[in-house]
Design an enzyme around this catalytic site. Structure first.
Site, PDB file in Angstrom:
ATOM      1  N   TYR A 183       0.827  -1.194   0.000  1.00 38.91           N
ATOM      2  CA  TYR A 183       0.000   0.000   0.000  1.00 38.91           C
ATOM      3  C   TYR A 183       0.866   1.249   0.000  1.00 38.91           C
ATOM      4  CZ  TYR A 183      -4.266  -2.712   1.040  1.00 38.91           C
ATOM      5  OH  TYR A 183      -5.324  -3.580   0.987  1.00 38.91           O
ATOM      6  N   GLY A 200     -16.674   3.040  -3.518  1.00 40.29           N
ATOM      7  CA  GLY A 200     -17.409   4.301  -3.448  1.00 40.29           C
ATOM      8  C   GLY A 200     -18.621   4.358  -4.361  1.00 40.29           C
ATOM      9  N   LEU A 201     -18.757   3.378  -5.260  1.00 46.49           N
ATOM     10  CA  LEU A 201     -19.875   3.389  -6.203  1.00 46.49           C
ATOM     11  C   LEU A 201     -21.211   3.473  -5.478  1.00 46.49           C
ATOM     12  CD1 LEU A 201     -20.886   3.009  -9.180  1.00 46.49           C
ATOM     13  CD2 LEU A 201     -20.941   0.556  -8.685  1.00 46.49           C
ATOM     14  N   LEU A 202     -21.376   2.636  -4.423  1.00 46.56           N
ATOM     15  CA  LEU A 202     -22.667   2.539  -3.748  1.00 46.56           C
ATOM     16  C   LEU A 202     -22.968   3.714  -2.828  1.00 46.56           C
ATOM     17  CD1 LEU A 202     -22.576  -1.295  -3.054  1.00 46.56           C
ATOM     18  CD2 LEU A 202     -24.134  -0.101  -4.597  1.00 46.56           C
ATOM     19  N   GLY A 256     -23.192   6.582  -4.105  1.00 46.87           N
ATOM     20  CA  GLY A 256     -23.951   7.423  -5.020  1.00 46.87           C
ATOM     21  C   GLY A 256     -23.212   8.657  -5.488  1.00 46.87           C
TER      22      GLY A 256
END
Length: 305
Positions: free
Chosen positions: A53, A209-211, A213
């Site tokens: 990371y 992060g898609l969900l 919105g």
């Protein structure tokens, strides 16, 4: 905060796990330390990291903070992806596993890592060497438990069969991708975990992060910053699911990020769900998932989306 047994390890871990991938990139060190302090204050005792990371910066930041908290934290790392620049500083060779963990121990400023995951299947390396390397580190006390991330069911069981045949430390934890738009784990991974007694600690519960919105409103994040994530979620169906999900969350007066995580957590085979944040505002927003314990009917209603 509730605490769950981590498979057959005997460990108790918080039902949510703090992902640290943003540390040293989207989150500077001051913000990263504030996130860790707030997580600990909220009762989170499970932190997830990886040797690659941000080219090791993430582990360095965790290491500079963790000292007085080390005994309170169940800490993970992972090995497979390139980190170091050398042609052999990647994969699941015995050399890379042992060297990578030694470097992680120094960056994390600790004598041991609770869980080390094989981060990805390596078709170029004999799996007996990989499992043997993990076993060596466990026998030395530098690692306590072995896990796999992004392994299919057959790959996981192949690793477990080798451990059983050779008397190596077994696989104890699996870390798959799981969200409302990525449900392949339900086909074989979760039934396997239930039968074998593996702990399940999924990542990407928010779909990068898609969900939340935010992309529907032109927001920025991993989906438009990293090609890997763009390709992973480049599916028109996911956008339509997200529209319906965000509308559902609004109807229930729940933050979409919190509801997405609560949906993952509500599966009875999930021991802890990983989530990360770029700042305290995101963290607090998502952590409200603890206020939303989904009933079976509520889960089914979301699943139907």
């Amino acid at each position: 905060m509730e605490y769950n047994r981590l498979g057959k390890t005997g460990l108790l871990v918080s039902e949510v796990c703090l992902g640290t991938m943003t540390f040293g990139n989207e989150s500077d060190e001051k913000t990263s330390q504030a996130l860790m302090e707030r997580a600990l204050e909220a009762g989170i005792n499970f932190f997830d990291a990886a040797h690659n990371y941000n080219l090791g910066k993430t582990e360095e930041i965790v290491g500079r903070w963790i000292g007085p908290h080390r005994d309170q934290i169940i800490l993970t790392s992972k090995v497979y992806f390139p980190c170091g620049g050398g042609m052999n500083d990647q994969g699941l060779s015995r050399r890379n596993i042992i060297r990578s963990v030694e470097k992680s121990l120094k960056r994390l400023q600790t004598d041991y890592i609770d869980i080390v995951y094989l981060h990805h299947w390596d078709e170029n390396t004999c799996l007996e060497q990989s499992m043997g390397a993990l076993n060596t580190l466990i026998e030395q006390g530098k690692v306590h438990y072995a896990g796999v991330s992004n392994f299919s069911a057959w790959q996981t069981m192949r690793a477990q069969a080798i451990a059983e045949a050779r008397g190596f430390a077994p696989i104890s934890i699996v870390q798959p991708m799981y969200s409302l738009v990525k449900r392949q784990v339900e086909v074989e991974i979760l039934p396997m975990a239930e039968y074998e007694g593996f702990a399940v600690v999924p990542y990407n519960a928010l779909g990068a992060g898609l969900l939340t919105g935010k992309y529907l409103e032109g927001g920025s994040g991993r989906l438009n910053e990293a090609e890997m994530y763009r390709q992973r979620y480049d599916n028109p169906q996911y956008v339509e699911i997200t529209r319906k999900f965000v509308a559902h969350a609004k109807e229930k007066a729940v933050a979409p990020a919190a509801l997405a995580l609560a949906w993952v957590m509500s599966h009875p085979l999930i021991n802890a769900a990983i989530f990360g944040a770029r700042n305290l505002e995101q963290f607090e927003n998502t952590l409200t998932c603890l206020n939303h314990r989904l009933t079976l009917d509520a889960r089914r209603e979301i699943t139907a989306l």
